[in-house]
Enzyme design. Sequence first.
Site, PDB file in Angstrom:
ATOM      1  N   MET A  42       0.871  -1.149  -0.282  1.00 34.39           N
ATOM      2  CA  MET A  42      -0.398  -0.294  -0.234  1.00 34.39           C
ATOM      3  C   MET A  42       0.851   1.127  -0.113  1.00 34.39           C
ATOM      4  O   MET A  42       0.535   1.957  -0.069  1.00 34.39           O
ATOM      5  CB  MET A  42      -0.897   0.002   1.290  1.00 34.39           C
ATOM      6  CG  MET A  42      -2.030  -1.521   1.147  1.00 34.39           C
ATOM      7  SD  MET A  42      -3.628  -0.702   2.418  1.00 34.39           S
ATOM      8  CE  MET A  42      -2.584  -0.541   4.059  1.00 34.39           C
ATOM      9  N   GLY A  43       1.883   0.950  -0.004  1.00 32.39           N
ATOM     10  CA  GLY A  43       2.886   2.721   0.157  1.00 32.39           C
ATOM     11  C   GLY A  43       3.926   2.848   1.136  1.00 32.39           C
ATOM     12  O   GLY A  43       3.683   1.730   1.497  1.00 32.39           O
ATOM     13  N   ALA A  44       4.373   3.843   0.677  1.00 32.41           N
ATOM     14  CA  ALA A  44       4.355   4.946   2.532  1.00 32.41           C
ATOM     15  C   ALA A  44       6.036   3.507   2.677  1.00 32.41           C
ATOM     16  O   ALA A  44       5.895   2.941   3.543  1.00 32.41           O
ATOM     17  CB  ALA A  44       4.129   4.821   3.593  1.00 32.41           C
ATOM     18  N   ALA A  47      12.063  -0.484   4.928  1.00 32.98           N
ATOM     19  CA  ALA A  47      12.777  -1.949   4.675  1.00 32.98           C
ATOM     20  C   ALA A  47      12.503  -2.583   4.802  1.00 32.98           C
ATOM     21  O   ALA A  47      12.967  -4.115   4.464  1.00 32.98           O
ATOM     22  CB  ALA A  47      14.114  -1.027   5.855  1.00 32.98           C
ATOM     23  N   HIS A  49       8.823  -3.581   3.337  1.00 32.74           N
ATOM     24  CA  HIS A  49       8.681  -3.522   1.715  1.00 32.74           C
ATOM     25  C   HIS A  49       9.993  -4.069   1.088  1.00 32.74           C
ATOM     26  O   HIS A  49       9.460  -4.687   0.301  1.00 32.74           O
ATOM     27  CB  HIS A  49       8.166  -2.547   1.340  1.00 32.74           C
ATOM     28  CG  HIS A  49       6.952  -1.758   2.401  1.00 32.74           C
ATOM     29  ND1 HIS A  49       6.876  -0.760   2.790  1.00 32.74           N
ATOM     30  CD2 HIS A  49       5.107  -3.046   2.336  1.00 32.74           C
ATOM     31  CE1 HIS A  49       5.561  -1.188   3.395  1.00 32.74           C
ATOM     32  NE2 HIS A  49       4.921  -2.013   2.807  1.00 32.74           N
ATOM     33  N   GLY A 159       4.737 -10.193   3.500  1.00 32.86           N
ATOM     34  CA  GLY A 159       5.073  -9.976   5.124  1.00 32.86           C
ATOM     35  C   GLY A 159       4.780 -10.827   6.184  1.00 32.86           C
ATOM     36  O   GLY A 159       3.677 -10.921   6.055  1.00 32.86           O
ATOM     37  N   ARG A 199       2.724   2.612  10.025  1.00 33.17           N
ATOM     38  CA  ARG A 199       1.810   3.521  10.572  1.00 33.17           C
ATOM     39  C   ARG A 199       2.775   4.027  11.799  1.00 33.17           C
ATOM     40  O   ARG A 199       2.362   4.959  12.608  1.00 33.17           O
ATOM     41  CB  ARG A 199       1.074   2.954  11.265  1.00 33.17           C
ATOM     42  CG  ARG A 199      -0.490   2.133  10.481  1.00 33.17           C
ATOM     43  CD  ARG A 199      -1.472   2.084  10.917  1.00 33.17           C
ATOM     44  NE  ARG A 199      -2.361   1.424   9.860  1.00 33.17           N
ATOM     45  CZ  ARG A 199      -3.213   0.585   9.293  1.00 33.17           C
ATOM     46  NH1 ARG A 199      -2.350  -0.262   9.587  1.00 33.17           N
ATOM     47  NH2 ARG A 199      -3.869   0.605   7.997  1.00 33.17           N
TER      48      ARG A 199
END
Length: 290
Positions: A42-44, A47, A49, A159, A199
């Site tokens: 979902m972006g943002a 490390a 990702h 993940g 988050r």
Amino acid sequence: MSPRSPSPAAAPVARLGDLAALRAQVRAWRASGEGVALVPTMGALHAGHLALVRQAQASCRRVVASIFVNPTQFGPSEDFSRYPRDTERDIALLAQAGADAAYLPDVAAMYPPGFSTTVTVAGLDAELCGPIRPGHFAGVATVVTKLLLQCLPDRAMFGEKDYQQLQVIRRAVRDLDVPVVIEGVPTVREEDGLALSSRNVFLAEAERRAAPAMHAVLREVAEAVRGGAGTAPALAAGRARLAAAGFGPVQYLTVSDAETLAPLDRVAGPARVLAAAYLGRTRLIDNVAV
Ligand code: AMP
């Protein structure tokens, strides 16, 4: 473990803005005999990702990351509108990690008027986050099924940080015979144990200092129940420690079967310790293997 600032010298990432562009790119790779891995996000990006991207590169010549903040997996009172978004930074990080393409579909194309099909994974969605976030896993399973069918990769990476999500996706893919291998990737953590999450930027300074207690508690519970002792005393102590660290409400702290996610009184096979709790306004989840 924040990713380094994007470097301008990184190789370009193909921007695939719609399904036709994605399919044309994947077709071209396949025509050259190249394997394809998909990393849904979902972006943002952080490390965690990028670890998925690296694991994808280890097994496939080509890696496409999707960036799509999926509205159907957010509840009405959740943080869809304030979810962090920075596509340019994300693409620079993907370039630095060596991803080949970014798939950037828009909401209207993913959910055209009249969209009415949902993938639900009964049973698994009754555990843990399921009852707390009604509709969440149906939203996840539906969008991931769609992304897999759009891309038709050889492999897709998810993940372990979102362990229930990983199990839901494994089950949906198995049940529906989606021709893709699902790979789980170990959770990437800060040095103090906090699992990286998009988050985490919402945590105030004092909350950030308190946050690693969740991982510490998970490890303590795992250690305490490993030999087959009853799980209840370790869980009670863990809940008390989370509360003392400033977490509240603690939505769950459980020892669960690693596949079905059913709660366990005693560990006799593969198991996982999982937690969800608020720190201030921010909801954190994490889990470890027993
Ligand atoms: P998200 O963008 O939060 O939907 O996450 C996209 C993918 O990255 C999911 O498969 C997550 O489980 C995975 N992911 C998120 N945080 C981490 C982490 N700290 N370590 C490993 N994988 C992660």
